[in-house]
Design a protein around this motif. Structure first.
Motif, PDB file in Angstrom:
ATOM      1  N   GLN A  28       0.854  -1.181   0.000  1.00 51.49           N
ATOM      2  CA  GLN A  28       0.000   0.000   0.000  1.00 51.49           C
ATOM      3  C   GLN A  28       0.895   1.237   0.000  1.00 51.49           C
ATOM      4  OE1 GLN A  28      -2.456   0.418   3.470  1.00 51.49           O
ATOM      5  NE2 GLN A  28      -3.187   2.447   2.911  1.00 51.49           N
ATOM      6  N   ARG A  67     -10.691   8.443  -3.227  1.00 47.66           N
ATOM      7  CA  ARG A  67     -10.039   7.687  -2.162  1.00 47.66           C
ATOM      8  C   ARG A  67     -10.505   8.216  -0.806  1.00 47.66           C
ATOM      9  NH1 ARG A  67      -5.712   8.645  -5.791  1.00 47.66           N
ATOM     10  NH2 ARG A  67      -5.109   6.757  -6.903  1.00 47.66           N
ATOM     11  N   THR A 127      -6.936   6.535   4.221  1.00 46.03           N
ATOM     12  CA  THR A 127      -5.702   5.817   3.928  1.00 46.03           C
ATOM     13  C   THR A 127      -4.987   5.422   5.211  1.00 46.03           C
ATOM     14  OG1 THR A 127      -4.504   7.927   3.728  1.00 46.03           O
ATOM     15  CG2 THR A 127      -5.369   6.943   1.708  1.00 46.03           C
TER      16      THR A 127
END
Length: 325
Positions: free
Chosen positions: A90, A311, A314
């Motif tokens: 990631q 997105r 995160t």
């Protein structure tokens, strides 16, 4: 290669050479990295492009295929590299990266330690931030990932600014040679609290730590260690002053992107006569549309609306500063 020479910072003043890495831009969601080599071709849905034709073209050029299709040739900035690199893990994206570099106060000449090299997205931006006289020392426990990251940095021309090493920072800590030398430390580890004692030794006075964690439980444990474990009598002393960790803060950076579009709207004369105001109806119109016999009129308007795909979360960014009492 990434441009770190201030005299060549403007990409439009740089020309593509044989062996250069080029970012091929088809549209905002379709870009890729291509190494320019004489005698080879690049092929996509727009046709075939001869790479030899790209040599000598300035970055930012629009080039045509054998079918008349076109693409743009862009310089591989850290921002664009983040969008095209191979995802071995990631990665951090632009919103988090810019926040990290700003809050870590990374400037040219800094020495930065990073644990969790991964795909090298953040490392690439850190290298540009410390250039030309600073250095980034990045560590990953996975040997193959470290090797692939090292190859990417060499391909991007960052070898003089980045050193990649294989080391388990959670278990071994950072090398003693960096004791008291780091301006900033970045951690991307599953158990960052295990590395905090080593971080304390590495940071200069007034140095800053950032720990990236996807789960809030990791943040809670790290903050507990930061607040309670850094005033014990075994901490390193600077003169007769004891080290303290101050200004502990955690952030979550969320980015919302908007699409800007030009649309043609139609209104009728009857709409303007309505006591409650005009009722607009949207219709797909072409540039050749004209007022029709029903009294309808067309107008161009610009609309802004959130992207359907964006997105979300995160990770959490926890910052702390090393000071002395």
């Amino acid at each position: 290669m990434l441009s770190l020479d201030p005299s060549k910072r403007n990409s439009l003043q740089r020309c593509i050479c044989d062996g250069d890495l080029v970012i091929v831009y088809e549209r905002h969601d379709r870009i890729k990295a291509v190494k320019v080599q004489k005698g080879l071709d690049f092929q996509n849905r727009f046709g075939v492009f001869k790479l030899s034709d790209w040599i000598g073209q300035p970055f930012g050029s629009k080039v045509l295929s054998n079918k008349g299709g076109f693409i743009y040739l862009l310089a591989p900035t850290p921002e664009l590299w983040t969008l095209v690199l191979s995802h071995r893990t990631q990665i951090l994206y632009l919103a988090d990266i810019s926040f990290v570099i700003s809050y870590l106060e990374v400037v040219p000449g800094c020495l930065v330690l990073e644990s969790g090299t991964g795909s090298g997205s953040l490392t690439t931006s850190l290298a540009r931030a410390v250039a030309p006289s600073g250095h980034v020392y990045t560590f990953d426990f996975h040997a193959q990932r470290a090797t692939l990251a090292r190859e990417d940095f060499e391909r991007n021309g960052l070898s003089s600014l980045v050193t990649v090493s294989v080391r388990d920072i959670q278990g071994e800590g950072f090398p003693e040679e960096f004791c008291g030398a780091a301006d900033s430390v970045f951690l991307d580890l599953p158990q960052p609290w295990l590395a905090l004692p080593s971080v304390r030794k590495m940071l200069k006075q007034d140095g800053v730590l950032c720990s990236f964690s996807p789960c809030i439980e990791q943040v809670q444990h790290s903050c507990e260690v930061l607040t309670s474990g850094f005033t014990d009598p075994n901490v390193r002393l600077i003169g007769d002053m004891q080290q303290l960790i101050l200004d502990i803060r955690t952030f979550e950076v969320l980015l919302r992107t908007y699409e800007i579009r030009e649309e043609r709207m139609t209104t009728s004369e009857a709409d303007h006569e309505s006591p409650v105001g005009p009722m607009r109806k949207k219709r797909h119109c072409t540039p050749h549309d004209v007022d029709d016999s029903q009294g309808e009129r067309t107008a161009t308007t610009v609309t802004a609306r959130p992207c359907q795909e964006s997105r979300g979360h995160t990770g959490y960014l926890t910052f702390a500063r090393l000071a002395c009492s």
